[in-house]
Design a protein around this motif. Structure first.
Motif, PDB file in Angstrom:
ATOM      1  N   GLU A  83       0.816  -1.215   0.000  1.00 40.11           N
ATOM      2  CA  GLU A  83       0.000   0.000   0.000  1.00 40.11           C
ATOM      3  C   GLU A  83       0.849   1.265   0.000  1.00 40.11           C
ATOM      4  N   LYS A  84       1.938   1.237   0.768  1.00 39.66           N
ATOM      5  CA  LYS A  84       2.762   2.440   0.896  1.00 39.66           C
ATOM      6  C   LYS A  84       3.433   2.825  -0.415  1.00 39.66           C
ATOM      7  N   THR A  85       3.810   1.843  -1.224  1.00 44.62           N
ATOM      8  CA  THR A  85       4.572   2.119  -2.449  1.00 44.62           C
ATOM      9  C   THR A  85       3.774   1.847  -3.726  1.00 44.62           C
ATOM     10  N   ALA A  86       2.479   1.559  -3.565  1.00 41.02           N
ATOM     11  CA  ALA A  86       1.671   1.170  -4.728  1.00 41.02           C
ATOM     12  C   ALA A  86       1.620   2.266  -5.783  1.00 41.02           C
ATOM     13  N   ARG A  87       1.675   3.516  -5.368  1.00 42.04           N
ATOM     14  CA  ARG A  87       1.569   4.622  -6.315  1.00 42.04           C
ATOM     15  C   ARG A  87       2.916   5.299  -6.581  1.00 42.04           C
ATOM     16  N   MET A  88       3.969   4.766  -6.009  1.00 44.23           N
ATOM     17  CA  MET A  88       5.285   5.379  -6.211  1.00 44.23           C
ATOM     18  C   MET A  88       5.757   5.163  -7.647  1.00 44.23           C
ATOM     19  N   PRO A  89       6.085   6.216  -8.385  1.00 47.15           N
ATOM     20  CA  PRO A  89       6.549   6.030  -9.768  1.00 47.15           C
ATOM     21  C   PRO A  89       7.967   5.473  -9.806  1.00 47.15           C
ATOM     22  N   PHE A  90       8.252   4.656 -10.805  1.00 39.14           N
ATOM     23  CA  PHE A  90       9.625   4.176 -10.980  1.00 39.14           C
ATOM     24  C   PHE A  90       9.959   4.075 -12.461  1.00 39.14           C
ATOM     25  N   ILE A  91      11.242   4.160 -12.733  1.00 32.21           N
ATOM     26  CA  ILE A  91      11.751   4.098 -14.102  1.00 32.21           C
ATOM     27  C   ILE A  91      12.732   2.935 -14.191  1.00 32.21           C
ATOM     28  N   PHE A  92      12.531   2.073 -15.161  1.00 34.76           N
ATOM     29  CA  PHE A  92      13.502   1.007 -15.408  1.00 34.76           C
ATOM     30  C   PHE A  92      14.676   1.578 -16.202  1.00 34.76           C
ATOM     31  N   VAL A  93      15.889   1.257 -15.745  1.00 28.36           N
ATOM     32  CA  VAL A  93      17.114   1.655 -16.451  1.00 28.36           C
ATOM     33  C   VAL A  93      17.884   0.379 -16.754  1.00 28.36           C
TER      34      VAL A  93
END
Length: 384
Positions: free
Chosen positions: A83-93
């Motif tokens: 729940e805490k990180t469900a909306r955290m954006p991330f970028i694959f590099v």
């Protein structure tokens, strides 16, 4: 380079999580991003990245895909499941998984973007800047919402305190005033023969001032409650209301010498009792301040200007000096001495508040000893 947004210090700088099993890649990312107004956190494995997310709220994560123990795709699944990180954006590099199949797989795992190595520094920094600014805007909105909730709670508490104060004023102050008035009247009836003219005048003055104080309390309570009570809107005939008010004021205030002309008035929409209070105050003021003229006259009507209806109450009475206009609608502000015309300075302030509650305007024009005209509109936001 991105500019630091004007955010409250309590929110701190946005945090960025960099995940890569190769230290040289983490160093390269840190060198590239350290000039930004952000805090950088490094993790050399998926498990370490998950531990960091337990203690920090990240604006963005930069994830390598090929890592031992837990690859970037698996880490992304964990991040999306919590729940805490469900909306955290991330970028694959990634330098290896660059074909369309893996790119689409990255997006399926919830990636917001996909950058291939070796990457262009400008491309990476621009994407990071975008997500950091987006995060800051979201935090500002959250902060503003929290402040709004605090203000609402404070307003609710203030209203409760005002209700308590109003109750105290209404009950605790009225009782001694009633006693003062009652005992004064009793002494005048019972012991008037034993009092000289001066003593009787003193008692009469005491009783009169007790009544005035009671009326002032009523007006103050009405003024304080007006901002909190809900409007009960209906459509009614304004001319009928004005006619009834003029009749009552004439009978109860003794202004039978004042001629009142009521022009054609339309039906209006608003709170009937509050609009009646406006008419009572304006009409009674007009009759009061014109009553000492040889031929006192009051006129109530309407006019059209720029497509809006403007109502007016006009008299030929004492008027007032326009240089004191800024005091006209203030509480306890009077432009005439009490020995000239009685009053407590609350009526026009109450009128203005009622008109404002109806999204209207009120203003006045006058000259000393040449009368005054009060204008008002209802349910209009257009400025005069």
């Amino acid at each position: 380079m991105m500019k630091e947004m004007d955010v409250p210090e309590s929110l701190g700088r946005p945090k960025i999580l960099m995940v890569d099993d190769r230290p040289e890649n983490l160093v390269a990312l840190e060198r590239l991003l350290k000039q930004m107004p952000v805090e950088l956190y490094s993790a050399n494995s998926g498990n370490e990245a998950l531990r960091l997310t337990l203690h920090h709220d990240f604006a963005l994560a930069l994830l390598d895909i090929q890592m031992p123990e837990m690859d970037g795709y698996e880490l992304a699944e964990f991040l999306r499941s919590e729940e805490k990180t469900a909306r955290m954006p991330f970028i694959f590099v990634s330098a290896i998984y660059t074909d369309q199949i893996h790119v689409f797989k990255g997006y399926e795992k919830g990636a917001f973007s996909f950058i291939t190595k070796p990457f262009e520094p400008v491309v990476l920094t621009s994407k990071v800047e975008f997500f950091v600014e987006k995060y800051q805007q979201e935090q500002l909105l959250i902060h503003a919402h929290q402040l709004l909730e605090q203000r609402v709670k404070q307003l609710q508490m203030a209203n409760e305190e005002m209700e308590s104060f109003s109750y105290s004023v209404s009950h605790d102050l009225r009782a001694p005033l009633r006693a003062i008035d009652g005992y004064s009247q009793f002494m005048l009836k019972k012991y008037s023969e034993g009092l000289d003219e001066t003593g009787q005048r003193y008692l009469t003055t005491i009783a009169d001032n007790a009544k005035k104080m009671g009326q002032l309390i009523d007006d103050i309570l009405a003024f304080s409650r007006l901002g909190r009570q809900a409007l009960s809107r209906s459509t009614f005939n304004l001319k009928e209301m004005v006619t009834e008010v003029v009749k009552n004021v004439t009978e109860h205030e003794g202004y039978s010498n004042v001629t009142v002309e009521i022009k054609d008035l339309p039906e209006v929409e608003g709170d009937h009792s509050l609009i009646r209070q406006v008419i009572v105050n304006l009409v009674s003021n007009a009759m009061k301040y014109s009553s000492k003229k040889d031929e006192p006259k009051v006129e109530v009507g309407q006019t059209q200007e720029n497509g809006r209806t403007i109502f007016y109450v006009k008299d030929n009475g004492a008027g007032f000096d326009m240089k004191y206009y800024d005091k006209l609608f203030g509480v306890f502000q009077r432009l005439h001495h009490n020995d000239e015309f009685h009053g407590n300075g609350v009526g026009l302030a109450l009128v203005k508040r009622i008109i404002n509650r109806h999204h209207g305007e009120i203003w006045a024009e006058s000259k000393l000893q040449q009368g005054a005209t009060f204008f008002f509109t209802l349910n209009e936001s257009t400025s005069k």
